[in-house]
Write an enzyme that holds these catalytic residues in place. Structure first.
Site, PDB file in Angstrom:
ATOM      1  N   GLU A 159      43.399  36.904  50.232  1.00  0.00           N
ATOM      2  CA  GLU A 159      43.244  36.273  51.541  1.00  0.00           C
ATOM      3  C   GLU A 159      42.538  34.923  51.478  1.00  0.00           C
ATOM      4  O   GLU A 159      42.517  34.186  52.484  1.00  0.00           O
ATOM      5  CB  GLU A 159      42.466  37.201  52.487  1.00  0.00           C
ATOM      6  CG  GLU A 159      40.952  37.238  52.306  1.00  0.00           C
ATOM      7  CD  GLU A 159      40.480  38.084  51.136  1.00  0.00           C
ATOM      8  OE1 GLU A 159      39.246  38.195  50.951  1.00  0.00           O
ATOM      9  OE2 GLU A 159      41.332  38.630  50.396  1.00  0.00           O
ATOM     10  N   HIS A 206      40.929  38.569  45.810  1.00  0.00           N
ATOM     11  CA  HIS A 206      40.842  38.024  47.176  1.00  0.00           C
ATOM     12  C   HIS A 206      42.121  37.264  47.507  1.00  0.00           C
ATOM     13  O   HIS A 206      42.124  36.029  47.587  1.00  0.00           O
ATOM     14  CB  HIS A 206      39.641  37.087  47.309  1.00  0.00           C
ATOM     15  CG  HIS A 206      38.330  37.786  47.444  1.00  0.00           C
ATOM     16  ND1 HIS A 206      37.925  38.398  48.613  1.00  0.00           N
ATOM     17  CD2 HIS A 206      37.334  37.968  46.550  1.00  0.00           C
ATOM     18  CE1 HIS A 206      36.720  38.913  48.440  1.00  0.00           C
ATOM     19  NE2 HIS A 206      36.342  38.686  47.206  1.00  0.00           N
ATOM     20  N   CYS A 253      38.103  43.767  47.128  1.00  0.00           N
ATOM     21  CA  CYS A 253      37.034  43.388  46.218  1.00  0.00           C
ATOM     22  C   CYS A 253      35.923  44.449  46.176  1.00  0.00           C
ATOM     23  O   CYS A 253      36.173  45.564  45.756  1.00  0.00           O
ATOM     24  CB  CYS A 253      36.485  42.003  46.573  1.00  0.00           C
ATOM     25  SG  CYS A 253      35.561  41.241  45.200  1.00  0.00           S
TER      26      CYS A 253
END
Length: 309
Positions: A237, A235, A142
């Site tokens: 994750e 993102h 990001c």
């Protein structure tokens, strides 16, 4: 195979509850194996949450991974206790004499600031310079991806008319690239950002390649063709509820924020979001670890310096 972390890190109980193999330092010392050394520069304010998310993905591979956590010495965290940081995190001065197989640089909630206005910008630039000779492959996330592209290639970010928030579909531009091996023709990952990069600013760089982009999210995954730098503007994750917590946080602050797209069933924030990106996230990180860290890094990390002689 396990990830190795300090014995009392809060993430351990969460990960063990998910049947992710976490190895204590004591047990790891008895293993006759050279684990991968991964350093995570965690710039997120919710550090414990981000640690857990990344370790969950790094632990989902057949490779043993030794994790080191890094914080900025030039920035005072307001959301993580000093005790946690001093117990589990190192500063750059403490690690700059070491070498690592891989490095992850996370996002940070500073997108609307000019890069040079961020209080730790000079320190971050120093770390990215250091990584060229002391880390084999670096994975930027990001804002960390935007920062890396700007510092290394002069790629500037631009501000969206409104925040890009939600789970978005992406097209793979190079289906044979090892980072995306095992992916479907299209895939989804979450995004939560106010800024992006222009496609032509990436394609004008001979060393860079766009691996994935989306109609709504734009350029999303970029790599250096040598496999030593990856830039993921989303993102992958994120947990199931991360976007929801960000949305309700902004609502509680009185901000005029849109409901994350393609996230809540029927766009109803009272409903539990569907987790539609976990398999892609697992593949993304395991492919990076396997093809660009484990198989490429010299066995003796001291040999990294030979790449620059």
């Amino acid at each position: 195979m396990p990830i190795k972390v300090q014995s009392n890190l809060p993430a351990i109980k969460i990960l063990e509850g998910e049947n992710i193999f976490v190895m204590s330092e004591e047990r790891a010392m008895a293993q006759d194996i050279r684990p991968l050394k991964i350093i995570i520069l965690n710039l997120m304010p919710t550090k414990i949450e981000t640690e857990t998310q990344l370790m969950r993905l790094l632990g989902n591979s057949p490779l043993q991974v030794d994790i080191e956590l890094l914080q900025m010495a030039t920035h005072k965290s307001k959301n993580t206790s000093r005790r946690h940081l001093t117990t589990f995190y190192k500063t750059f001065d403490e690690v700059k004499g070491q070498r690592f197989d891989g490095m992850i640089i996370t996002g940070a909630p500073v997108e609307l600031m000019d890069f040079e206005e961020v209080d730790y910008w000079d320190e971050l630039c120093e770390i990215m310079d250091w990584a060229k000779k002391n880390v084999y492959s670096t994975f930027h996330i990001c804002w960390g991806a935007q920062a890396g592209l700007y510092y290394r290639y002069g790629v500037r970010k631009f501000e969206f008319e409104e925040k890009l928030s939600g789970v978005f579909e992406h097209e793979i531009l190079n289906p044979l690239h090892p980072l995306l091996r095992g992916y479907d023709d299209t895939f989804v990952i979450p995004h939560s950002r106010y800024t992006g990069v222009e496609e032509e600013d990436i394609t004008s760089q001979d060393k860079l390649e766009i691996l994935a982009k989306g109609d709504e999210a734009g350029v999303s995954i970029v790599c250096n063709k040598n496999g030593r730098e990856f830039y993921v503007l989303g993102h992958a994750e994120y947990d199931r509820d991360t976007l929801a917590r960000e949305y309700f946080r902004d609502i509680n602050k009185g901000l005029d924020t849109n409901i994350p797209e393609n996230y809540f069933p029927d766009d109803d924030p009272s409903q539990t979001p569907l987790m539609t990106w976990r398999s892609y996230a697992s593949l993304l990180f395991s492919n990076w670890l396997n093809y660009y860290v484990y198989q490429q890094t010299p066995y003796d990390l001291e040999d990294l310096k030979k790449l620059y002689e």
